[in-house]
Write a protein that holds these residues in place. Structure first.
Motif, PDB file in Angstrom:
ATOM      1  N   GLN A   1      -4.795  -7.862  -4.109  1.00  0.00           N
ATOM      2  CA  GLN A   1      -6.028  -7.108  -3.872  1.00  0.00           C
ATOM      3  C   GLN A   1      -5.722  -5.686  -3.411  1.00  0.00           C
ATOM      4  O   GLN A   1      -6.455  -4.742  -3.755  1.00  0.00           O
TER       5      GLN A   1
ATOM      6  N   LYS B   1      -5.162  -3.732  -6.503  1.00  0.00           N
ATOM      7  CA  LYS B   1      -6.435  -3.523  -7.204  1.00  0.00           C
ATOM      8  C   LYS B   1      -7.288  -2.459  -6.514  1.00  0.00           C
ATOM      9  O   LYS B   1      -7.880  -1.593  -7.180  1.00  0.00           O
ATOM     10  N   ASP B   2      -7.325  -2.509  -5.201  1.00  0.00           N
ATOM     11  CA  ASP B   2      -8.115  -1.521  -4.461  1.00  0.00           C
ATOM     12  C   ASP B   2      -7.543  -0.122  -4.645  1.00  0.00           C
ATOM     13  O   ASP B   2      -8.295   0.857  -4.828  1.00  0.00           O
ATOM     14  N   TYR B   3      -6.221  -0.013  -4.586  1.00  0.00           N
ATOM     15  CA  TYR B   3      -5.596   1.307  -4.741  1.00  0.00           C
ATOM     16  C   TYR B   3      -5.860   1.865  -6.137  1.00  0.00           C
ATOM     17  O   TYR B   3      -6.243   3.040  -6.278  1.00  0.00           O
TER      18      TYR B   3
ATOM     19  N   SER C   1      -9.217   3.177  -6.513  1.00  0.00           N
ATOM     20  CA  SER C   1      -9.407   4.482  -5.872  1.00  0.00           C
ATOM     21  C   SER C   1      -8.867   5.617  -6.727  1.00  0.00           C
ATOM     22  O   SER C   1      -9.211   6.783  -6.501  1.00  0.00           O
TER      23      SER C   1
ATOM     24  N   LYS D   1       0.824  -1.205   0.000  1.00  0.00           N
ATOM     25  CA  LYS D   1       0.000   0.000   0.000  1.00  0.00           C
ATOM     26  C   LYS D   1       0.864   1.263   0.000  1.00  0.00           C
ATOM     27  O   LYS D   1       0.560   2.233  -0.708  1.00  0.00           O
TER      28      LYS D   1
END
Length: 555
Positions: free
Chosen positions: A389, A392-394, A397, A353
Motif C-alpha cells: 500500500q 501504491k500511495d506513493y 501521489s 517509502k
C-alpha cells in the motif's frame, strides 16, 4: 517448485501451432527442433501493408540484488493480455553466455511467467550470437590481413578502434597485443576484446530493417583511420558482403512460446549498460504487423534501457509506444531505502517509502517522453499489505497508478488487472511520444540533456580531447546521430553504490566511440567495461548435466 522445475513441466505445443496463432504459414517457419523456429524474410516482407498493433514497453527501476523481475513481468503481461481476449505477442532479447556463466543466470522469465525452451534460449539457441561473433571477427581478420599484404589503404596501425569480440566474460582479453611472432604474423599492435553483446555488428543486426539495410550498415562500420585521419570503412575492405552472408539466417527473428503457449519473439541481445539494450527492430515490427498488442522490454532500469529504446530504437525505426510499465518490488524499494539484503524479509514501511524516490524519478523520466506509465509491483511472498500500500500511495501521489502483480505464482491470472489497465491507457489515446532531444542538437548537448534530465546530474565532465572528437564527428556529418550511454545500471550516477535518486553529482565521460554502421555515438562513462569479468564464484561452477541428462544451474 523452482523456475527450472516449472519450465521442465511445460506442455509445449509444436511451433507450427504457435505460428498459426499469428497467421504464419508453416512453410514460412524454419524449425529448429519442434519448439522454436525462425520466420522467413519473404513472409515478413509480405506484411508491409498490415496495420500496426499497439506497442507496450516494460522497463524497471534500477536493478538491485533483491531482484525486480522485468522479463518475468513482460511475459506475464503478454499472457495476461491474451487471457483477457487480446491478440498479444511479446518481444524480448536473447541471453548472452557471458552473464549466464557469470552471475546473472537465465533470462527467460520465472515461475509461471516464462518463455520456453528455457535451456536452449540461455545457451546456443538458434546460433544467432555465434553468427554475430563470426561476422564481427571476420572483419577484424580481413583488416589485419589487408595490412599484412601491403596496406594499400594506408591504414595507420596506431589508429584502429575496431576490436575483436567473444560472447563470454573474460577480463584477461580487455587489452591485448596481436600479430606477435615475427614477419610471418604481421605488424604488432595493441587491441582488445569486447563481449559480443557490445559489438557494433550486434547493434546493426538489431536496428537493420532487412538484408539490404543490414549490408549497407555493415559497410558503414569504421574499422580504422589512415595517416591523414580519414576513416576506413568495412566496405573498403570488401568485407560487408561476406559478413551479410554469415548473418543471413541470424537476421530472421526467432519464434518460441510462453508457458501458456502464447507467441514470443526472442531476437538480438545488445546489453543496455554498454549498448542500446533492445531486441531487434525486425522482430518488433513483425510482431506489430501480426498482433494487436506487442509487449517488449528494454534492459536494466528506465534510465538506460527505456531512454535508449525511446531515443535510439524508436527514433530509428519510427516506432510509437503507447504505454510504459515500470516494474518495481517491495524488496527493491527497501534496499533503495537503506535495508541490507539479509533484512529484506522483515516489514519496514518506512524504508519502502524512503526507497520510492528511485521509482519516482523513473516515473518522471518516462513521462518526459510523452508516454503514460503504470507501475507493476512484482509480488514476493514476503511482501506485507502495508508495504504494498505504501508503494501504491506513493505512485498515486506521482499521478500514476500501481498494480499488484502475482504472475510468478499464478501466470496470466496474476496480471489480468495490469493487462486491463494497459488496455485502458492505450484506448485513451493519451500517448504523445517524442524523443528527448532533436536530431540536429550538437552531440555534447545530447549527452548533457540525458545527464541532466534523466540522471539529474549537475554537469558533464569531459576533457578537451573528447569534446574535440565530438566536434570532428559533427564536421564529418555524424552530428545528427543519437548517443548511446554506457554507464553502470545500478545507479542514476556512475557510482554503482549510490542508490535512490541522488542529486548534486557529475557525469564523467571517459571515452566516446563512433558506431557509424549502427548509427549512434557510444559514450563511455565512469568505470563501465565493454568486456565484463567473471565474479569470484561464477555461475558456471554450478552448471552441469545431471544424471537424467538435464541441465542444472541455469536458474
Amino acid at each position: 517448485m523452482s523456475d527450472i522445475e516449472i519450465a521442465r513441466k511445460a506442455k509445449k505445443k509444436p511451433i507450427q501451432e504457435i505460428g498459426a496463432k499469428l497467421g504464419i504459414p508453416t512453410e514460412h517457419l524454419l524449425p529448429f527442433g519442434h519448439d522454436k523456429a525462425k520466420v522467413s524474410e519473404a513472409f515478413i516482407k509480405s506484411l508491409a501493408k498490415n496495420k500496426n498493433g499497439h506497442l507496450i514497453l516494460v522497463t524497471a527501476i534500477n536493478p538491485t540484488p533483491a531482484g525486480e523481475g522485468k522479463t518475468t513481468t513482460t511475459v506475464g503481461l503478454g499472457d495476461g493480455l491474451n487471457a483477457i481476449g487480446k491478440k498479444a505477442a511479446i518481444c524480448i532479447r536473447e541471453a548472452s553466455l557471458g552473464p549466464n556463466f557469470g552471475m546473472k543466470g537465465g533470462a527467460a522469465g520465472g515461475g509461471y511467467a516464462q518463455v520456453v525452451p528455457m535451456e536452449d534460449m540461455n545457451l546456443h539457441f538458434t546460433g544467432d550470437f555465434h553468427a554475430i561473433t563470426a561476422a564481427h571477427n571476420l572483419l577484424a581478420a580481413m583488416l589485419d590481413n589487408h595490412i599484412y599484404w601491403g596496406n594499400e589503404l594506408d591504414i595507420d596501425i596506431r589508429r584502429i578502434p575496431y576490436r575483436r569480440v567473444m560472447d563470454m566474460n573474460d577480463r584477461a582479453l580487455r587489452e591485448t597485443v596481436v600479430n606477435l611472432g615475427g614477419v610471418a604474423n604481421g605488424f604488432p599492435r595493441e587491441t582488445g576484446f569486447d563481449i559480443t553483446v557490445a559489438s557494433e555488428v550486434m547493434a546493426i543486426l538489431c536496428l537493420a530493417t532487412d538484408l539490404r539495410d543490414l549490408e549497407k550498415r555493415l559497410g558503414d562500420i569504421i574499422v580504422a583511420y589512415r595517416r591523414d585521419r580519414s576513416p576506413v570503412y568495412a566496405r573498403d575492405l570488401k568485407a560487408d558482403g561476406a559478413m551479410t552472408v554469415l548473418l543471413q539466417q541470424a537476421m530472421q527473428p526467432n519464434l518460441v512460446q510462453t508457458l501458456e503457449n502464447n507467441p514470443a519473439f526472442v531476437h538480438g541481445g545488445p546489453f543496455a549498460n554498454i549498448a542500446h539494450g533492445c531486441n531487434s527492430v525486425v522482430a518488433t515490427t513483425t510482431a506489430l504487423k501480426l498482433a494487436d498488442y506487442v509487449v517488449t522490454e528494454a534492459g536494466f532500469g528506465a534510465d538506460l534501457g527505456a531512454e535508449k529504446f525511446f531515443d535510439i530504437k524508436c527514433r530509428k525505426a519510427g516506432l510509437k509506444p503507447e504505454a510504459v510499465v515500470i516494474v518495481a518490488t517491495v524488496r527493491a524499494m527497501k534496499m533503495n531505502g537503506g535495508v541490507a539484503k539479509a533484512d529484506l524479509g522483515t516489514e519496514n514501511v518506512a524504508a519502502v517509502k524512503k526507497g520510492c524516490a528511485n521509482l519516482g524519478q523513473h516515473i518522471e523520466n518516462v513521462k518526459q517522453f510523452g508516454v503514460p506509465a503504470v507501475v507493476a509491483i512484482n509480488h514476493f511472498v514476503s511482501d506485507t499489505d502495508a508495504e504494498v500500500q505504501a508503494i501504491k500511495d506513493y505512485v498515486g501521489s506521482q499521478g500514476s497508478e500501481a498494480v499488484l502483480c502475482k504472475h510468478w505464482a499464478h501466470g496470466s491470472k496474476g496480471t489480468e488487472d495490469l493487462a486491463r489497465k494497459v488496455v485502458s491507457i492505450v484506448e485513451s489515446g493519451s500517448a504523445q511520444f517524442a524523443p528527448l532531444y532533436l536530431d540536429d542538437m550538437p552531440l555534447f548537448e545530447k549527452i548533457e540533456t540525458i545527464a541532466k534530465r534523466i540522471y539529474r546530474a549537475d554537469e558533464v565532465l569531459a576533457d578537451k580531447k573528447i569534446r574535440d572528437q565530438l566536434k570532428q564527428w559533427e564536421e564529418q556529418g555524424y552530428g545528427n546521430l543519437p548517443v548511446c550511454m554506457a554507464k553502470t545500471q545500478y545507479s542514476f550516477t556512475t557510482d554503482p553504490n549510490r542508490r535512490g535518486a541522488p542529486r548534486g553529482h557529475s557525469l564523467p565521460v571517459r571515452e566516446v566511440r563512433l558506431s557509424a554502421g549502427a548509427g549512434f555515438i557510444v559514450v563511455i562513462c565512469g568505470e563501465i567495461m565493454t568486456m565484463p569479468g567473471l565474479p569470484r564464484v561464477p555461475s558456471a561452477e554450478s552448471i552441469r548435466i545431471n544424471r537424467d541428462g538435464l541441465i542444472d544451474g541455469l536458474f
